[in-house]
Design an enzyme around this catalytic site. Structure first.
Site, PDB file in Angstrom:
ATOM      1  N   HIS A 145       0.833  -1.205   0.000  1.00 29.02           N
ATOM      2  CA  HIS A 145       0.000   0.000   0.000  1.00 29.02           C
ATOM      3  C   HIS A 145       0.869   1.257   0.000  1.00 29.02           C
ATOM      4  O   HIS A 145       0.664   2.171  -0.811  1.00 29.02           O
ATOM      5  CB  HIS A 145      -0.921  -0.019   1.218  1.00 29.02           C
ATOM      6  CG  HIS A 145      -1.801   1.181   1.335  1.00 29.02           C
ATOM      7  ND1 HIS A 145      -2.816   1.449   0.448  1.00 29.02           N
ATOM      8  CD2 HIS A 145      -1.825   2.197   2.231  1.00 29.02           C
ATOM      9  CE1 HIS A 145      -3.428   2.569   0.783  1.00 29.02           C
ATOM     10  NE2 HIS A 145      -2.841   3.050   1.868  1.00 29.02           N
ATOM     11  N   THR A 203     -10.625  -0.187   9.506  1.00 28.17           N
ATOM     12  CA  THR A 203     -10.483  -1.136   8.411  1.00 28.17           C
ATOM     13  C   THR A 203     -11.762  -1.208   7.589  1.00 28.17           C
ATOM     14  O   THR A 203     -11.718  -1.280   6.357  1.00 28.17           O
ATOM     15  CB  THR A 203     -10.119  -2.529   8.951  1.00 28.17           C
ATOM     16  OG1 THR A 203      -8.960  -2.426   9.787  1.00 28.17           O
ATOM     17  CG2 THR A 203      -9.826  -3.498   7.819  1.00 28.17           C
ATOM     18  N   GLN A 206     -11.785   1.681   5.363  1.00 24.50           N
ATOM     19  CA  GLN A 206     -10.877   1.472   4.232  1.00 24.50           C
ATOM     20  C   GLN A 206     -11.530   0.615   3.153  1.00 24.50           C
ATOM     21  O   GLN A 206     -11.415   0.898   1.950  1.00 24.50           O
ATOM     22  CB  GLN A 206      -9.592   0.784   4.725  1.00 24.50           C
ATOM     23  CG  GLN A 206      -8.719   1.628   5.626  1.00 24.50           C
ATOM     24  CD  GLN A 206      -7.730   2.475   4.835  1.00 24.50           C
ATOM     25  OE1 GLN A 206      -7.998   2.847   3.704  1.00 24.50           O
ATOM     26  NE2 GLN A 206      -6.607   2.792   5.435  1.00 24.50           N
TER      27      GLN A 206
END
Length: 292
Positions: A145, A203, A206
């Site tokens: 990432h 998360t 995301q």
């Protein structure tokens, strides 16, 4: 080989965004690729070897200041992205890049450049992990990432400083406001843990982010929008990969761990119940033996 060289020269010299071609780190991919290579080498090899016989660095104040600055930068990027186009001018279905020097277009180009610079600054996330000997945090997902995003940012500044892909940057910056707020609070110490119950929701945020990006670029493959479809395909593919990797991370770190905790609790409860029942049975047997 000569064809590749000619293609590369044509790409760099004739298909770039003329507004950004002289900006720092933009003219050639060499400096950015060198930074990424150095970053990976330090985080995977040089950094851990340097820290092997050293105590972890206490970077508490550094982390608090760093994360606070990241929150401010993320807020700035969200604001610039909205004011530069997405709040008033941009079309969510099809938004070609405006290469003119119109104030809003130049503003968006500067926003894309700032996003690119922020992706380079964010490489410090992993550097701090190494210096604090938090090697378990440096997963393949983390390195992939952080290595890919500066490259995507450079491509944006070099060729497409505006238009359709910039929604990704606005959403990403919005998510980072919450993410770096979490990191900043965590840096204050263990006494803040009771206020950080929402970690797993980062998360989730995301995953939602990349799902929106996936849909936003996937639909472009079936429109007649004046935007390069190969780039839309690559953005869609990359978002799909991130959905898979962040989804796997969520399942492995939250769903399975929750299931494991429930199993342990149920096992402890069942053990206690069985022990109590068996204990009563033995006790009753002893009593009966005495009465006989």
């Amino acid at each position: 080989m000569s064809y590749i060289v000619e293609w590369y020269r044509d790409l760099m010299d004739n298909r770039n965004d003329p507004r950004t071609q002289e900006w720092f780190l933009v003219p050639s991919p060499g400096p950015v690729l060198t930074i990424i290579a150095t970053y990976i080498y330090f985080c995977v090899s040089a950094g851990p070897r340097y820290m092997k016989d050293k105590k972890p660095y206490n970077l508490r104040n550094t982390l608090i200041i760093y994360n606070f600055i990241q929150v401010l930068l993320s807020l700035y990027l969200v604001y610039e992205g909205l004011m530069g186009g997405w709040l008033y001018e941009y079309n969510f279905v099809c938004q070609p890049v405006d290469y003119s020097y119109k104030p809003s277009s130049v503003r968006m180009a500067h926003g894309v450049y700032m996003y690119f610079m922020c992706k380079l600054i964010e490489l410090l996330d992993t550097v701090f992990f190494v210096l604090r000997k938090k090697d378990r945090q440096i997963s393949f997902l983390h390195l992939y990432h952080h290595s890919l995003m500066p490259i995507c940012g450079w491509i944006g500044v070099k060729f497409l400083a505006g238009g359709h892909p910039t929604l990704l940057g606005v959403i990403n910056a919005f998510v980072h406001v919450f993410m770096y707020t979490y990191y900043m609070l965590a840096a204050f110490g263990p006494h803040m843990q009771k206020y950080l119950w929402w970690k797993k929701h980062l998360t989730t945020l995301q995953i939602v982010q990349f799902f929106i990006v996936f849909c936003h670029n996937f639909q472009m493959l079936f429109t007649s929008c004046n935007f390069p479809k190969p780039l839309s395909f690559l953005l869609t593919l990359n978002a799909g990969l991130f959905i898979y990797m962040f989804g796997s991370f969520y399942v492995n770190n939250y769903m399975k761990s929750d299931t494991g905790r429930k199993s342990k609790v149920n096992g402890a409860i069942n053990g206690a119940i069985n022990g109590a029942v068996n204990g009563n049975a033995i006790s009753n047997g002893i009593n009966h033996g005495k009465s006989d």
